[in-house]
Structures are given as structure tokens and as C-alpha cells.
Motif scaffolding. Structure first.
Motif, mmCIF file in Angstrom:
data_model
loop_
_atom_site.group_PDB
_atom_site.id
_atom_site.type_symbol
_atom_site.label_atom_id
_atom_site.label_comp_id
_atom_site.label_asym_id
_atom_site.label_seq_id
_atom_site.Cartn_x
_atom_site.Cartn_y
_atom_site.Cartn_z
ATOM 1 N N SER A 189 0.812 -1.217 0.000
ATOM 2 C CA SER A 189 0.000 0.000 0.000
ATOM 3 C C SER A 189 0.849 1.272 0.000
ATOM 4 C CB SER A 189 -0.928 0.004 1.215
ATOM 5 O OG SER A 189 -0.166 -0.033 2.404
ATOM 6 N N THR A 190 2.170 1.145 0.107
ATOM 7 C CA THR A 190 3.021 2.334 0.086
ATOM 8 C C THR A 190 3.344 2.789 -1.330
ATOM 9 O OG1 THR A 190 5.081 1.070 0.165
ATOM 10 C CG2 THR A 190 4.149 1.764 2.281
ATOM 11 N N GLY A 191 3.111 1.937 -2.314
ATOM 12 C CA GLY A 191 3.496 2.243 -3.685
ATOM 13 C C GLY A 191 2.360 2.828 -4.474
ATOM 14 N N PRO A 192 2.496 2.843 -5.782
ATOM 15 C CA PRO A 192 3.591 2.281 -6.570
ATOM 16 C C PRO A 192 4.800 3.212 -6.646
ATOM 17 C CG PRO A 192 1.944 3.191 -8.032
ATOM 18 C CD PRO A 192 1.428 3.373 -6.629
ATOM 19 N N PHE A 193 5.909 2.635 -7.081
ATOM 20 C CA PHE A 193 7.155 3.380 -7.264
ATOM 21 C C PHE A 193 7.664 3.099 -8.668
ATOM 22 C CE2 PHE A 193 6.807 2.590 -2.753
ATOM 23 C CZ PHE A 193 7.159 3.805 -2.190
ATOM 24 N N ASP A 194 8.129 4.137 -9.334
ATOM 25 C CA ASP A 194 8.641 4.010 -10.697
ATOM 26 C C ASP A 194 10.045 4.594 -10.733
ATOM 27 O OD1 ASP A 194 8.694 3.490 -13.423
ATOM 28 O OD2 ASP A 194 7.683 5.348 -13.954
ATOM 29 N N PHE A 195 11.017 3.763 -11.067
ATOM 30 C CA PHE A 195 12.408 4.196 -11.117
ATOM 31 C C PHE A 195 12.905 4.118 -12.558
ATOM 32 C CE2 PHE A 195 11.771 2.060 -6.979
ATOM 33 C CZ PHE A 195 11.879 3.175 -6.155
ATOM 34 N N ALA A 196 13.216 5.274 -13.139
ATOM 35 C CA ALA A 196 13.668 5.324 -14.522
ATOM 36 C C ALA A 196 15.186 5.219 -14.642
ATOM 37 C CB ALA A 196 13.178 6.608 -15.183
ATOM 38 N N SER A 197 15.872 5.109 -13.503
ATOM 39 C CA SER A 197 17.324 4.960 -13.538
ATOM 40 C C SER A 197 17.795 4.394 -12.207
ATOM 41 C CB SER A 197 18.007 6.304 -13.791
ATOM 42 O OG SER A 197 17.864 7.142 -12.651
ATOM 43 N N GLU A 198 19.002 3.884 -12.197
ATOM 44 C CA GLU A 198 19.587 3.354 -10.971
ATOM 45 C C GLU A 198 19.726 4.458 -9.925
ATOM 46 O OE1 GLU A 198 23.465 0.818 -9.427
ATOM 47 O OE2 GLU A 198 23.298 1.336 -11.543
ATOM 48 N N ALA A 199 20.040 5.674 -10.358
ATOM 49 C CA ALA A 199 20.194 6.790 -9.424
ATOM 50 C C ALA A 199 18.894 7.079 -8.671
ATOM 51 C CB ALA A 199 20.654 8.040 -10.170
ATOM 52 N N GLU A 200 17.758 6.917 -9.341
ATOM 53 C CA GLU A 200 16.457 7.156 -8.711
ATOM 54 C C GLU A 200 16.083 6.049 -7.732
ATOM 55 O OE1 GLU A 200 13.333 7.732 -11.550
ATOM 56 O OE2 GLU A 200 14.395 9.328 -12.592
ATOM 57 N N ALA A 201 16.701 4.892 -7.850
ATOM 58 C CA ALA A 201 16.311 3.704 -7.086
ATOM 59 C C ALA A 201 16.955 3.626 -5.707
ATOM 60 C CB ALA A 201 16.637 2.444 -7.882
ATOM 61 N N GLY A 202 17.582 4.685 -5.256
ATOM 62 C CA GLY A 202 18.298 4.673 -3.989
ATOM 63 C C GLY A 202 17.477 4.212 -2.799
ATOM 64 N N MET A 203 16.171 4.469 -2.819
ATOM 65 C CA MET A 203 15.309 4.097 -1.690
ATOM 66 C C MET A 203 14.882 2.632 -1.722
ATOM 67 S SD MET A 203 11.546 5.580 -2.705
ATOM 68 C CE MET A 203 12.032 7.182 -3.231
ATOM 69 N N ASP B 8 16.976 -13.650 -4.937
ATOM 70 C CA ASP B 8 18.006 -13.368 -3.935
ATOM 71 C C ASP B 8 17.526 -12.323 -2.929
ATOM 72 O OD1 ASP B 8 19.645 -15.169 -5.225
ATOM 73 O OD2 ASP B 8 20.931 -13.631 -6.146
ATOM 74 N N HIS B 9 16.839 -11.317 -3.417
ATOM 75 C CA HIS B 9 16.339 -10.249 -2.556
ATOM 76 C C HIS B 9 15.356 -10.794 -1.508
ATOM 77 C CE1 HIS B 9 14.988 -6.239 -1.394
ATOM 78 N NE2 HIS B 9 13.789 -6.782 -1.337
ATOM 79 N N TYR B 10 14.372 -11.547 -1.977
ATOM 80 C CA TYR B 10 13.353 -12.065 -1.056
ATOM 81 C C TYR B 10 13.915 -13.134 -0.118
ATOM 82 C CZ TYR B 10 9.542 -9.356 -3.021
ATOM 83 O OH TYR B 10 8.729 -8.316 -3.395
ATOM 84 N N VAL B 11 14.783 -13.975 -0.617
ATOM 85 C CA VAL B 11 15.390 -15.016 0.226
ATOM 86 C C VAL B 11 16.233 -14.377 1.339
ATOM 87 C CG1 VAL B 11 17.089 -16.891 0.246
ATOM 88 C CG2 VAL B 11 15.308 -16.837 -1.500
ATOM 89 N N ALA B 12 16.885 -13.254 1.036
ATOM 90 C CA ALA B 12 17.700 -12.563 2.033
ATOM 91 C C ALA B 12 16.850 -11.795 3.052
ATOM 92 C CB ALA B 12 18.673 -11.609 1.348
ATOM 93 N N GLY B 13 15.547 -11.651 2.769
ATOM 94 C CA GLY B 13 14.662 -10.953 3.698
ATOM 95 C C GLY B 13 14.852 -9.448 3.730
ATOM 96 N N LEU B 14 15.379 -8.881 2.669
ATOM 97 C CA LEU B 14 15.613 -7.438 2.606
ATOM 98 C C LEU B 14 14.300 -6.688 2.351
ATOM 99 C CD1 LEU B 14 18.808 -7.542 0.361
ATOM 100 C CD2 LEU B 14 18.706 -7.096 2.831
ATOM 101 N N PRO B 15 14.217 -5.427 2.784
ATOM 102 C CA PRO B 15 13.005 -4.647 2.497
ATOM 103 C C PRO B 15 12.966 -4.254 1.020
ATOM 104 C CG PRO B 15 14.631 -3.263 3.557
ATOM 105 C CD PRO B 15 15.193 -4.676 3.562
#
Length: 195
Positions: A25-39, A85-92
Motif C-alpha cells: 500500500s506504500t506504492g507504486p514506485f517508478d524508477f527510470a534509472s539506478e540513481a532514482e532507485a536509492g530508496m 536473492d532479494h526475497y530469500v535474504a529478507g531485505l526490504p
């Protein structure tokens, strides 16, 4: 973990369904570049895949876009591995303090208008929320209201995820959304993509 994939109308975008909450419910999020994806640790990981150009995080899916010359045969398995890998590691998926409003810069609400124009914008927002957004989410994208010009009757919408850069997005805007808004809200004369 089993991750489903679905094609989208955009040949350079695939929708991934991990069977887990993505942006919730916090999204959606749209990242058009790696620089924007910092969060987003998830989006950052996906941008590490060669050829990825955009990552869109929906409630329970993500859409990943690639360059035109990259081949899904090579990109898709690498994106699947990054998601797994992301989900298995339990990362947010999204870091603390992030909100979808960070993705809606330039958007206005009915409260930004007065009188009859505010009522028109409220009708437009309800139609977009109840009819347009659920339909385009099925194709891995999102469309959000940016503004309404009462003098010209033009509604400006932002296209995100699979909709951004999709060859059929102009047809969707003009033949689908514009016709629907004109039918329900006579004050609407046209719909245009926000720049």
C-alpha cells in the motif's frame, strides 16, 4: 519461491509476480534509472542486471524494462535471480521513510482546485482510480493524474511502468481513457501524456 512472469503490451517490459508483497500500500514506485532507485534495495539489485532501464514496483508485482537491443533470453533469468536473492535474504523492498508521493511530483489533487473545477477533478480522479489504474496494472503499468486545465478541458496523465514508452500507450490514452473520460465528464475535451 516461484516467480511468475507475464508479457506486457510493451515488448521491452515484462511483469514479474513474486507471490509476495512488492510495494504494497506504500506504492507504486517508478524508477527510470539506478540513481532514482536509492530508496529501494530491490530496484537497485535489478538495475545491476545489464540492459535494465526501468523498474516499476506495484502492490504485488514489478515490471522491468530493458533496452531495445537487449534480449529477454539473457535479461529475464538475471532479473529472476535478483528478485529471488532479494526475497530469500529478507531485505526490504523499500527503505524506511519512503512514500509513493515521492514518485508523484507535479501531481495535483481536487484540493488544488476551486468550485466547479474541483468537482470535475474529483470525478476524473475517481474514474482513474476505479477504472483506469486497475486495468493498466494488469499490464504491468500505472497511469496517474497530473493536472486538469479547465480552460482547454485537457487532462494530463503520467504513464509509468510498462506504460512508459509502450508503443500502444498513445492509443490507450486517446481511444481508451480519453473516450471514457469524455463520456462520463463532458467538460473533458482531450487527454494528453504529461511530460
Amino acid at each position: 519461491m516461484f516467480i511468475q512472469t507475464e508479457p506486457t503490451p510493451n515488448p521491452d517490459t515484462i511483469k514479474f509476480l513474486p507471490g509476495e508483497t512488492v510495494a504494497g500500500s506504500t506504492g507504486p514506485f517508478d524508477f527510470a534509472s539506478e540513481a532514482e532507485a536509492g530508496m529501494s534495495p530491490l530496484a537497485q539489485a535489478i538495475f545491476q542486471v545489464d540492459g535494465v532501464t526501468r523498474v516499476f514496483l506495484g502492490a504485488d508485482f514489478l515490471s522491468v524494462s530493458k533496452t531495445e537491443n537487449a534480449d529477454w533470453k539473457h535479461v529475464r533469468p538475471m532479473v529472476l535471480a535478483a528478485i529471488m536473492d532479494h526475497y530469500v535474504a529478507g531485505l526490504p523492498v523499500i527503505g524506511d521513510g519512503a512514500s509513493a508521493s515521492q514518485n508523484d511530483e507535479g501531481a495535483t489533487t481536487a484540493a488544488d482546485y476551486e468550485g466547479e473545477t474541483a468537482e470535475i477533478v474529483e470525478e476524473i480522479l475517481e474514474l482513474i482510480e476505479t477504472r483506469v489504474r486497475p486495468a493498466v496494472a494488469q499490464d504491468g503499468g500505472d497511469i496517474t493524474f497530473q493536472r486538469y486545465d479547465a480552460d482547454s478541458g485537457i487532462v494530463h496523465l503520467a504513464m509509468r511502468g510498462a506504460c512508459a514508452g509502450c508503443p500502444s500507450s498513445t492509443m490507450t490514452l486517446k481511444q481508451g481513457i480519453e473516450n471514457m473520460l469524455k463520456a462520463y465528464v463532458p467538460e473533458v475535451n482531450a487527454v494528453e501524456a504529461a511530460l
